[in-house]
Design a protein around this motif. Sequence first.
Motif, PDB file in Angstrom:
ATOM      1  N   ARG A 294      34.677  30.920  31.535  1.00  0.00           N
ATOM      2  CA  ARG A 294      35.277  32.163  31.038  1.00  0.00           C
ATOM      3  C   ARG A 294      36.310  32.628  32.054  1.00  0.00           C
ATOM      4  O   ARG A 294      36.027  32.681  33.246  1.00  0.00           O
ATOM      5  CB  ARG A 294      34.238  33.255  30.858  1.00  0.00           C
ATOM      6  CG  ARG A 294      34.816  34.514  30.256  1.00  0.00           C
ATOM      7  CD  ARG A 294      33.806  35.652  30.258  1.00  0.00           C
ATOM      8  NE  ARG A 294      34.497  36.904  30.103  1.00  0.00           N
ATOM      9  CZ  ARG A 294      35.154  37.561  31.065  1.00  0.00           C
ATOM     10  NH1 ARG A 294      35.223  37.066  32.272  1.00  0.00           N
ATOM     11  NH2 ARG A 294      35.756  38.691  30.829  1.00  0.00           N
ATOM     12  N   ALA A 295      37.505  32.956  31.562  1.00  0.00           N
ATOM     13  CA  ALA A 295      38.570  33.409  32.461  1.00  0.00           C
ATOM     14  C   ALA A 295      39.327  34.575  31.842  1.00  0.00           C
ATOM     15  O   ALA A 295      39.518  34.632  30.625  1.00  0.00           O
ATOM     16  CB  ALA A 295      39.544  32.282  32.749  1.00  0.00           C
ATOM     17  N   GLU A 296      39.746  35.483  32.702  1.00  0.00           N
ATOM     18  CA  GLU A 296      40.639  36.560  32.292  1.00  0.00           C
ATOM     19  C   GLU A 296      42.040  35.977  32.147  1.00  0.00           C
ATOM     20  O   GLU A 296      42.429  35.099  32.916  1.00  0.00           O
ATOM     21  CB  GLU A 296      40.656  37.652  33.351  1.00  0.00           C
ATOM     22  CG  GLU A 296      39.317  38.294  33.597  1.00  0.00           C
ATOM     23  CD  GLU A 296      39.353  39.262  34.776  1.00  0.00           C
ATOM     24  OE1 GLU A 296      40.430  39.456  35.381  1.00  0.00           O
ATOM     25  OE2 GLU A 296      38.297  39.809  35.084  1.00  0.00           O
ATOM     26  N   LEU A 297      42.795  36.472  31.188  1.00  0.00           N
ATOM     27  CA  LEU A 297      44.155  35.988  30.968  1.00  0.00           C
ATOM     28  C   LEU A 297      45.128  37.148  31.031  1.00  0.00           C
ATOM     29  O   LEU A 297      44.771  38.280  30.693  1.00  0.00           O
ATOM     30  CB  LEU A 297      44.283  35.355  29.578  1.00  0.00           C
ATOM     31  CG  LEU A 297      43.407  34.167  29.253  1.00  0.00           C
ATOM     32  CD1 LEU A 297      43.603  33.781  27.791  1.00  0.00           C
ATOM     33  CD2 LEU A 297      43.748  32.994  30.155  1.00  0.00           C
ATOM     34  N   ASP A 298      46.379  36.834  31.407  1.00  0.00           N
ATOM     35  CA  ASP A 298      47.385  37.876  31.266  1.00  0.00           C
ATOM     36  C   ASP A 298      47.830  37.878  29.800  1.00  0.00           C
ATOM     37  O   ASP A 298      47.650  36.911  29.072  1.00  0.00           O
ATOM     38  CB  ASP A 298      48.551  37.693  32.241  1.00  0.00           C
ATOM     39  CG  ASP A 298      49.380  36.438  31.999  1.00  0.00           C
ATOM     40  OD1 ASP A 298      49.580  36.063  30.823  1.00  0.00           O
ATOM     41  OD2 ASP A 298      49.834  35.839  32.980  1.00  0.00           O
ATOM     42  N   ARG A 299      48.358  38.990  29.362  1.00  0.00           N
ATOM     43  CA  ARG A 299      48.694  39.193  27.945  1.00  0.00           C
ATOM     44  C   ARG A 299      49.647  38.126  27.421  1.00  0.00           C
ATOM     45  O   ARG A 299      49.510  37.646  26.297  1.00  0.00           O
ATOM     46  CB  ARG A 299      49.292  40.594  27.756  1.00  0.00           C
ATOM     47  CG  ARG A 299      49.557  40.945  26.328  1.00  0.00           C
ATOM     48  CD  ARG A 299      48.244  41.263  25.622  1.00  0.00           C
ATOM     49  NE  ARG A 299      48.498  41.476  24.212  1.00  0.00           N
ATOM     50  CZ  ARG A 299      47.809  40.902  23.252  1.00  0.00           C
ATOM     51  NH1 ARG A 299      46.818  40.105  23.519  1.00  0.00           N
ATOM     52  NH2 ARG A 299      48.098  41.128  22.002  1.00  0.00           N
ATOM     53  N   GLU A 300      50.617  37.728  28.236  1.00  0.00           N
ATOM     54  CA  GLU A 300      51.603  36.735  27.799  1.00  0.00           C
ATOM     55  C   GLU A 300      50.937  35.390  27.487  1.00  0.00           C
ATOM     56  O   GLU A 300      51.194  34.787  26.455  1.00  0.00           O
ATOM     57  CB  GLU A 300      52.677  36.550  28.871  1.00  0.00           C
ATOM     58  CG  GLU A 300      53.765  35.583  28.469  1.00  0.00           C
ATOM     59  CD  GLU A 300      54.827  35.436  29.542  1.00  0.00           C
ATOM     60  OE1 GLU A 300      55.414  34.351  29.616  1.00  0.00           O
ATOM     61  OE2 GLU A 300      55.063  36.404  30.297  1.00  0.00           O
TER      62      GLU A 300
ATOM     63  N   VAL B 160      43.862  35.793  38.935  1.00  0.00           N
ATOM     64  CA  VAL B 160      43.144  35.413  37.723  1.00  0.00           C
ATOM     65  C   VAL B 160      41.742  34.995  38.149  1.00  0.00           C
ATOM     66  O   VAL B 160      41.581  34.187  39.065  1.00  0.00           O
ATOM     67  CB  VAL B 160      43.852  34.248  36.992  1.00  0.00           C
ATOM     68  CG1 VAL B 160      43.035  33.779  35.803  1.00  0.00           C
ATOM     69  CG2 VAL B 160      45.243  34.657  36.560  1.00  0.00           C
ATOM     70  N   LEU B 161      40.748  35.572  37.511  1.00  0.00           N
ATOM     71  CA  LEU B 161      39.364  35.272  37.858  1.00  0.00           C
ATOM     72  C   LEU B 161      38.728  34.414  36.777  1.00  0.00           C
ATOM     73  O   LEU B 161      38.986  34.608  35.593  1.00  0.00           O
ATOM     74  CB  LEU B 161      38.565  36.566  37.999  1.00  0.00           C
ATOM     75  CG  LEU B 161      39.092  37.577  38.996  1.00  0.00           C
ATOM     76  CD1 LEU B 161      38.289  38.866  38.899  1.00  0.00           C
ATOM     77  CD2 LEU B 161      39.029  37.011  40.397  1.00  0.00           C
TER      78      LEU B 161
END
Length: 187
Positions: free
Chosen positions: A84-90, A55-56
């Motif tokens: 700002r962060a990328e998330l997994d779909r769940e 996760v970035l």
Amino acid sequence: MTAMTPVPELFREAVVALQSVRPRREVLLEPMRPPQRLAPWSYAVSCEVSGPADVLASGRLVLLHDPEGQEGWDGVLRLVMYVRAELDRELATDPFLPAVGWSWLTDALEVSGASWTALGGTVTETSSARFGDISGPARTDDLELRASWTPTDAGLLPHGQAFCQVMASVVGLPPVGVTLFGQRQSS
């Protein structure tokens, strides 16, 4: 301000305090060009961090100083944070995500011992789908946390530490000294 205007001592102390922050090894802090028109004096750091599941997150913490103060600040110093962060779909579909995201900030400020007033901000979830010739993943989910608050003095070390803790929380890093199952320390 003109080039001849001396740097206010309060601002100088606040900058030195932020420069003394020593984040955990996964958190990279670097000085960056601050915004020029928000206040007479400003200082900023950028941050990059990667978590255990790749996760970035990126962010910045901006210190503003206006000796006259500004409406809504309740003081002469103001900290502005953007993450700002990328998330997994769940995780992106969790209805409690905004409240959890906000608690990462409030908990970090409290645990660090920071003293503040006039705290406000937003937690935004975005989902984007790509079409046509745009390269990259077909779908991305992101979290943005924007906040600002007024420190009660120039002792900003706890505020800087809280910012680093928020960044670590956003990417899912465990507390310092705790190893996640499946991870090994390199020698």
